[in-house]
Design a protein around this motif. Structure first.
Motif, PDB file in Angstrom:
ATOM      1  N   GLU A   1      45.892  31.338  45.318  1.00  0.00           N
ATOM      2  CA  GLU A   1      45.444  31.720  46.655  1.00  0.00           C
ATOM      3  C   GLU A   1      46.401  32.712  47.310  1.00  0.00           C
ATOM      4  O   GLU A   1      46.123  33.208  48.380  1.00  0.00           O
ATOM      5  N   ARG A   2      47.548  32.953  46.672  1.00  0.00           N
ATOM      6  CA  ARG A   2      48.554  33.800  47.297  1.00  0.00           C
ATOM      7  C   ARG A   2      49.013  34.845  46.286  1.00  0.00           C
ATOM      8  O   ARG A   2      49.886  34.585  45.453  1.00  0.00           O
ATOM      9  N   PRO A   3      48.438  36.050  46.315  1.00  0.00           N
ATOM     10  CA  PRO A   3      48.731  37.061  45.304  1.00  0.00           C
ATOM     11  C   PRO A   3      50.213  37.373  45.146  1.00  0.00           C
ATOM     12  O   PRO A   3      50.678  37.622  44.047  1.00  0.00           O
TER      13      PRO A   3
ATOM     14  N   GLN B   1      43.826  41.230  38.604  1.00  0.00           N
ATOM     15  CA  GLN B   1      43.548  39.924  39.204  1.00  0.00           C
ATOM     16  C   GLN B   1      43.439  40.020  40.717  1.00  0.00           C
ATOM     17  O   GLN B   1      42.536  39.432  41.323  1.00  0.00           O
ATOM     18  N   ASN B   2      44.343  40.762  41.340  1.00  0.00           N
ATOM     19  CA  ASN B   2      44.292  40.905  42.799  1.00  0.00           C
ATOM     20  C   ASN B   2      43.029  41.638  43.248  1.00  0.00           C
ATOM     21  O   ASN B   2      42.455  41.326  44.291  1.00  0.00           O
ATOM     22  N   ARG B   3      42.575  42.609  42.440  1.00  0.00           N
ATOM     23  CA  ARG B   3      41.335  43.321  42.780  1.00  0.00           C
ATOM     24  C   ARG B   3      40.132  42.393  42.649  1.00  0.00           C
ATOM     25  O   ARG B   3      39.289  42.307  43.550  1.00  0.00           O
TER      26      ARG B   3
ATOM     27  N   ARG C   1      40.047  39.183  42.640  1.00  0.00           N
ATOM     28  CA  ARG C   1      40.140  38.032  43.529  1.00  0.00           C
ATOM     29  C   ARG C   1      39.316  38.221  44.811  1.00  0.00           C
ATOM     30  O   ARG C   1      38.851  37.253  45.417  1.00  0.00           O
ATOM     31  N   GLN C   2      39.125  39.468  45.187  1.00  0.00           N
ATOM     32  CA  GLN C   2      38.398  39.770  46.430  1.00  0.00           C
ATOM     33  C   GLN C   2      36.877  39.816  46.248  1.00  0.00           C
ATOM     34  O   GLN C   2      36.137  40.017  47.212  1.00  0.00           O
ATOM     35  N   THR C   3      36.396  39.638  45.036  1.00  0.00           N
ATOM     36  CA  THR C   3      34.969  39.808  44.774  1.00  0.00           C
ATOM     37  C   THR C   3      34.178  38.518  44.995  1.00  0.00           C
ATOM     38  O   THR C   3      34.717  37.410  44.927  1.00  0.00           O
ATOM     39  N   GLU C   4      32.878  38.698  45.199  1.00  0.00           N
ATOM     40  CA  GLU C   4      31.976  37.554  45.317  1.00  0.00           C
ATOM     41  C   GLU C   4      31.900  36.795  43.988  1.00  0.00           C
ATOM     42  O   GLU C   4      31.782  35.564  43.961  1.00  0.00           O
TER      43      GLU C   4
ATOM     44  N   LYS D   1      34.685  34.207  43.625  1.00  0.00           N
ATOM     45  CA  LYS D   1      34.423  33.006  44.434  1.00  0.00           C
ATOM     46  C   LYS D   1      33.341  32.148  43.792  1.00  0.00           C
ATOM     47  O   LYS D   1      33.444  30.918  43.754  1.00  0.00           O
TER      48      LYS D   1
ATOM     49  N   ARG E   1      29.332  41.781  41.856  1.00  0.00           N
ATOM     50  CA  ARG E   1      29.925  42.376  43.064  1.00  0.00           C
ATOM     51  C   ARG E   1      30.955  41.432  43.690  1.00  0.00           C
ATOM     52  O   ARG E   1      31.009  40.291  43.346  1.00  0.00           O
TER      53      ARG E   1
END
Length: 257
Positions: free
Chosen positions: A75-77, A230-232, A234-237, A240, A257
């Motif tokens: 949860e914390r890049p 991974q950080n990129r 991580r922001q995707t739908e 999640k 996406r």
């Protein structure tokens, strides 16, 4: 010493035991503890080989993606970046490591197992680079260590499918080196480490340095790229959804996406 690991010695072999049962999820603290233990072992001329083992039913089930924000490094890049710095320290250690994989080695837990020189396992064990099933990118240097160990095509198969392979399958593809009954895994790992430790310590250090020449640097470069991806992602739908589907034990409905 941290309560998360225990280090014991028998003859010229040290055993590092991970103590986070039953699944032994890792975070930066655990990886740093293992790296610190290996630094101490490197400085002890009486130790010639290492067994990396774990309590519980899993060797290491990777990171706990389903933990609340205060719980898991995923949860914390920023923590992930620091964790990979600690992981590279493990690859810089000087003495042979035998991993005793008595259960699941999943995701980053597989990455940890691959930091060892050899893996002793059992039919019940499961090996998986399950990142794409999470909508994620492989980490812990696996994009280097897995292809170098089992070949690019087999590594791609594991990456692209996120499938789990058994101990027998792992042995057949070269992912594991010794297969024994589950209750004999640690003893077999210690036997192999003991055989290694019978050899000249100077010869061992010299030969291992040659065989693994440049590995830590390749892993360091790989983790820089792995972390960025991974950080990129991580922001995707999709990420999640992948985490949610895994927690709910269902097939994910990815949208791209």
């Amino acid at each position: 010493m941290s309560k998360d690991i225990d280090v014991s010695h028998a003859g010229h072999v040290a055993t590092i035991e991970i103590r986070r049962p039953p699944l032994n999820f890792f975070d930066i603290v655990l990886i740093r503890d293992i790296a610190d233990a290996l630094d101490t072992i490197d400085a002890d001329p009486s130790i010639r080989a290492v067994v990396l083992a774990a309590q519980g039913k899993a060797f290491c089930a990777g990171a706990n993606f389903t933990a609340p924000p205060s719980g898991g490094f995923e949860e914390r890049p920023r923590d992930t970046g620091h964790l990979y710095i600690e992981a590279v320290r493990i690859f810089r250690n000087k003495k042979p490591i035998v991993a005793a994989v008595q259960g699941a080695a999943i995701g980053g837990g597989l990455g940890l197992a691959m930091s060892a020189d050899f893996r002793v396992t059992c039919p019940e064990a499961r090996f998986s680079a399950n990142f794409t099933k999470l909508g994620f990118h492989p980490g812990f240097g696996l994009t280097v260590t897995l292809p170098e160990t089992i070949g690019k095509t087999k590594a791609a198969l594991l990456f692209y499918t996120s499938r789990r392979v058994t101990g027998e399958e792992a042995l057949a593809m070269g992912l594991a080196d010794v297969l024994v009954p589950q209750d004999e895994v640690r003893a077999a790992a210690q036997k192999l480490a003991g055989e290694i430790a019978e050899c000249s310590p100077l010869g061992l250090l010299s030969t291992r340095a040659t065989v693994r020449d440049g590995l830590a640097e390749r892993v360091r470069a790989a983790t820089d790229h792995e972390l960025a991806e991974q950080n990129r992602l991580r922001q995707t739908e999709d990420f999640k959804e992948g985490v949610k589907a895994t927690a709910e034990r269902r097939v994910a409905d990815f949208k791209g996406r």
